[in-house]
Structures are given as structure tokens and as C-alpha cells.
Write a protein that holds these residues in place. Structure first.
Motif, PDB file in Angstrom:
ATOM      1  N   PRO A  85       0.807  -1.222   0.000  1.00 24.34           N
ATOM      2  CA  PRO A  85       0.000   0.000   0.000  1.00 24.34           C
ATOM      3  C   PRO A  85       0.843   1.278   0.000  1.00 24.34           C
ATOM      4  N   GLY A  86       2.167   1.137   0.012  1.00 20.55           N
ATOM      5  CA  GLY A  86       3.049   2.299  -0.046  1.00 20.55           C
ATOM      6  C   GLY A  86       3.650   2.714   1.285  1.00 20.55           C
ATOM      7  N   TYR A  87       3.147   2.152   2.372  1.00 20.53           N
ATOM      8  CA  TYR A  87       3.649   2.478   3.703  1.00 20.53           C
ATOM      9  C   TYR A  87       3.705   1.209   4.544  1.00 20.53           C
ATOM     10  N   ILE A  88       4.623   1.176   5.510  1.00 15.92           N
ATOM     11  CA  ILE A  88       4.798   0.013   6.375  1.00 15.92           C
ATOM     12  C   ILE A  88       3.767   0.086   7.498  1.00 15.92           C
ATOM     13  N   VAL A  89       2.651  -0.600   7.272  1.00 18.24           N
ATOM     14  CA  VAL A  89       1.531  -0.597   8.209  1.00 18.24           C
ATOM     15  C   VAL A  89       1.004  -2.023   8.309  1.00 18.24           C
ATOM     16  N   ASP A  90       0.507  -2.380   9.476  1.00 18.94           N
ATOM     17  CA  ASP A  90      -0.077  -3.703   9.678  1.00 18.94           C
ATOM     18  C   ASP A  90      -1.148  -3.961   8.618  1.00 18.94           C
ATOM     19  N   GLU A  91      -1.151  -5.145   8.047  1.00 17.70           N
ATOM     20  CA  GLU A  91      -2.076  -5.468   6.961  1.00 17.70           C
ATOM     21  C   GLU A  91      -3.539  -5.279   7.365  1.00 17.70           C
ATOM     22  N   GLU A  92      -3.864  -5.491   8.618  1.00 17.97           N
ATOM     23  CA  GLU A  92      -5.237  -5.291   9.084  1.00 17.97           C
ATOM     24  C   GLU A  92      -5.682  -3.834   8.950  1.00 17.97           C
ATOM     25  N   LEU A  93      -4.753  -2.912   8.797  1.00 25.42           N
ATOM     26  CA  LEU A  93      -5.060  -1.489   8.711  1.00 25.42           C
ATOM     27  C   LEU A  93      -4.980  -0.946   7.288  1.00 25.42           C
ATOM     28  N   TRP A  94      -4.710  -1.796   6.307  1.00 21.68           N
ATOM     29  CA  TRP A  94      -4.515  -1.327   4.937  1.00 21.68           C
ATOM     30  C   TRP A  94      -5.734  -0.605   4.379  1.00 21.68           C
ATOM     31  N   SER A  95      -6.933  -1.067   4.641  1.00 25.48           N
ATOM     32  CA  SER A  95      -8.114  -0.387   4.080  1.00 25.48           C
ATOM     33  C   SER A  95      -8.233   1.027   4.659  1.00 25.48           C
ATOM     34  N   ARG A  96      -7.983   1.186   5.950  1.00 24.77           N
ATOM     35  CA  ARG A  96      -8.021   2.524   6.560  1.00 24.77           C
ATOM     36  C   ARG A  96      -6.877   3.388   6.044  1.00 24.77           C
ATOM     37  N   LEU A  97      -5.710   2.770   5.834  1.00 25.74           N
ATOM     38  CA  LEU A  97      -4.576   3.511   5.285  1.00 25.74           C
ATOM     39  C   LEU A  97      -4.902   4.028   3.888  1.00 25.74           C
ATOM     40  N   ARG A  98      -5.480   3.181   3.062  1.00 21.77           N
ATOM     41  CA  ARG A  98      -5.819   3.605   1.696  1.00 21.77           C
ATOM     42  C   ARG A  98      -6.808   4.776   1.718  1.00 21.77           C
ATOM     43  N   LYS A  99      -7.746   4.774   2.644  1.00 27.25           N
ATOM     44  CA  LYS A  99      -8.679   5.898   2.782  1.00 27.25           C
ATOM     45  C   LYS A  99      -7.938   7.167   3.164  1.00 27.25           C
ATOM     46  N   LYS A 100      -6.976   7.052   4.075  1.00 27.51           N
ATOM     47  CA  LYS A 100      -6.180   8.219   4.489  1.00 27.51           C
ATOM     48  C   LYS A 100      -5.359   8.758   3.315  1.00 27.51           C
ATOM     49  N   ILE A 101      -4.760   7.856   2.540  1.00 21.58           N
ATOM     50  CA  ILE A 101      -3.964   8.265   1.381  1.00 21.58           C
ATOM     51  C   ILE A 101      -4.853   8.960   0.361  1.00 21.58           C
ATOM     52  N   SER A 102      -6.031   8.404   0.102  1.00 17.95           N
ATOM     53  CA  SER A 102      -6.969   8.990  -0.848  1.00 17.95           C
ATOM     54  C   SER A 102      -7.416  10.371  -0.394  1.00 17.95           C
ATOM     55  N   ALA A 103      -7.739  10.519   0.884  1.00 21.42           N
ATOM     56  CA  ALA A 103      -8.171  11.818   1.416  1.00 21.42           C
ATOM     57  C   ALA A 103      -7.047  12.840   1.301  1.00 21.42           C
ATOM     58  N   ARG A 104      -5.820  12.420   1.590  1.00 24.48           N
ATOM     59  CA  ARG A 104      -4.687  13.341   1.496  1.00 24.48           C
ATOM     60  C   ARG A 104      -4.453  13.774   0.047  1.00 24.48           C
ATOM     61  N   LYS A 105      -4.542  12.831  -0.896  1.00 24.23           N
ATOM     62  CA  LYS A 105      -4.356  13.168  -2.314  1.00 24.23           C
ATOM     63  C   LYS A 105      -5.437  14.127  -2.784  1.00 24.23           C
ATOM     64  N   ALA A 106      -6.686  13.898  -2.379  1.00 24.46           N
ATOM     65  CA  ALA A 106      -7.778  14.791  -2.765  1.00 24.46           C
ATOM     66  C   ALA A 106      -7.545  16.194  -2.213  1.00 24.46           C
ATOM     67  N   TRP A 107      -7.097  16.266  -0.968  1.00 24.36           N
ATOM     68  CA  TRP A 107      -6.803  17.554  -0.342  1.00 24.36           C
ATOM     69  C   TRP A 107      -5.699  18.280  -1.105  1.00 24.36           C
ATOM     70  N   GLU A 108      -4.622  17.548  -1.446  1.00 21.48           N
ATOM     71  CA  GLU A 108      -3.501  18.157  -2.162  1.00 21.48           C
ATOM     72  C   GLU A 108      -3.910  18.608  -3.566  1.00 21.48           C
ATOM     73  N   THR A 109      -4.758  17.833  -4.231  1.00 23.56           N
ATOM     74  CA  THR A 109      -5.235  18.200  -5.570  1.00 23.56           C
ATOM     75  C   THR A 109      -6.056  19.488  -5.510  1.00 23.56           C
ATOM     76  N   ARG A 110      -6.962  19.579  -4.551  1.00 20.75           N
ATOM     77  CA  ARG A 110      -7.760  20.799  -4.401  1.00 20.75           C
ATOM     78  C   ARG A 110      -6.863  22.005  -4.131  1.00 20.75           C
ATOM     79  N   ARG A 111      -5.866  21.805  -3.308  1.00 18.82           N
ATOM     80  CA  ARG A 111      -4.953  22.907  -2.976  1.00 18.82           C
ATOM     81  C   ARG A 111      -4.164  23.336  -4.208  1.00 18.82           C
ATOM     82  N   ARG A 112      -3.657  22.362  -4.981  1.00 18.92           N
ATOM     83  CA  ARG A 112      -2.898  22.667  -6.201  1.00 18.92           C
ATOM     84  C   ARG A 112      -3.757  23.381  -7.242  1.00 18.92           C
ATOM     85  N   ASN A 113      -5.041  23.037  -7.304  1.00 19.73           N
ATOM     86  CA  ASN A 113      -5.934  23.627  -8.288  1.00 19.73           C
ATOM     87  C   ASN A 113      -6.498  24.968  -7.849  1.00 19.73           C
ATOM     88  N   GLY A 114      -6.014  25.482  -6.732  1.00 13.50           N
ATOM     89  CA  GLY A 114      -6.424  26.790  -6.266  1.00 13.50           C
ATOM     90  C   GLY A 114      -7.786  26.824  -5.613  1.00 13.50           C
TER      91      GLY A 114
END
Length: 131
Positions: A85-114
Motif C-alpha cells: 500500500p506504499g507504507y509500512i503498516v499492519d495489513e489489518e489497517l490497509w483499508s483505513r490507510l488507503r482511505k487516508k492516502i486517498s483523502a490526502r491526495k484529494a486535499w492536495e489536488t484541491r490545494r494545487r488547483n487553487g
């Protein structure tokens, strides 16, 4: 500093085993999101590495370090596994990690797009830790 290396195995909420000693070969086992061994705590005082599948002679021993979500961004993974998943996290937490990564990417995209981004999703509270 990003280069900190930790060689500790958590036995319980009170005790750890320091793996950063020359006689402890476990300090040489690397992380993988597709491990061939797992660490098991026996009798609350010993850690054994148990094979998850047949291991060939000379094959490197690999296990999932199983970090929690408290500081996931500080532990990027470069294991190369297609499952990673791109980060060293317990496999049981991968679905929550992916949600965090997705939320962070969406936030960064909105910020980049002004566009005024919503508040950056907060980091995981303590209850998001792996058992």
C-alpha cells in the motif's frame, strides 16, 4: 530524521525486546508487504519467526513490521510487492490507510488547483492502532 532505525519487538503494553544487539540476528530480517515469515510472541517473553510458506535455501526472510497508523507517513515502504500500500503498516489497517492516502491526495489536488481545500484529514487517533 527519516533515517532512524528501530529494532524493537513489542511484547505487550509494558515490555519490548531490544533487537539492536549484535547477537540478535532478528535485527537483520527486513520488512515486506508480502512476507514469508511472521513474528509470534510465545509465553509473553519470546518472539519466534514462523514460516508462512516453504522458504527456499538462501531466500531472504521477510516479515511485515506491522506498524500502526499513528505515524504512517514516516514509514514509506519500498518493498516492491504488488500488494504494497506504499507504507509500512499492519495489513489489518490497509483499508483505513488507503482511505487516508486517498483523502490526502484529494486535499492536495484541491490545494494545487487553487480551490480552498477542506481541512486536512487529521492523523489517526490512538484507537486506530493494530492489536
Amino acid at each position: 530524521d527519516g533515517n532512524t532505525r528501530v529494532f524493537a519487538f513489542v511484547l505487550d503494553d509494558e515490555f519490548d525486546i531490544d533487537g539492536d544487539v549484535a547477537w540478535n540476528d532478528a535485527r537483520l530480517i527486513n520488512h515486506s508487504c508480502d512476507p514469508n515469515v511472521e513474528a509470534q510472541v510465545w509465553d509473553e517473553k519470546e518472539i519466534w519467526f514462523v514460516a508462512l510458506r516453504d522458504i527456499q535455501p538462501g531466500e531472504e526472510l521477510l516479515y511485515n513490521y506491522g506498524f500502526d497508523l499513528d505515524s504512517w507517513q514516516e514509514h514509506p515502504c519500498g518493498c516492491g510487492s504488488p500488494r504494497c500500500p506504499g507504507y509500512i503498516v499492519d495489513e489489518e489497517l490497509w483499508s483505513r490507510l488507503r482511505k487516508k492516502i486517498s483523502a490526502r491526495k484529494a486535499w492536495e489536488t484541491r490545494r494545487r488547483n487553487g480551490k480552498p481545500p477542506a481541512a486536512l484529514p487529521s492523523e489517526a487517533p490512538a484507537h486506530d492502532k493494530a492489536a
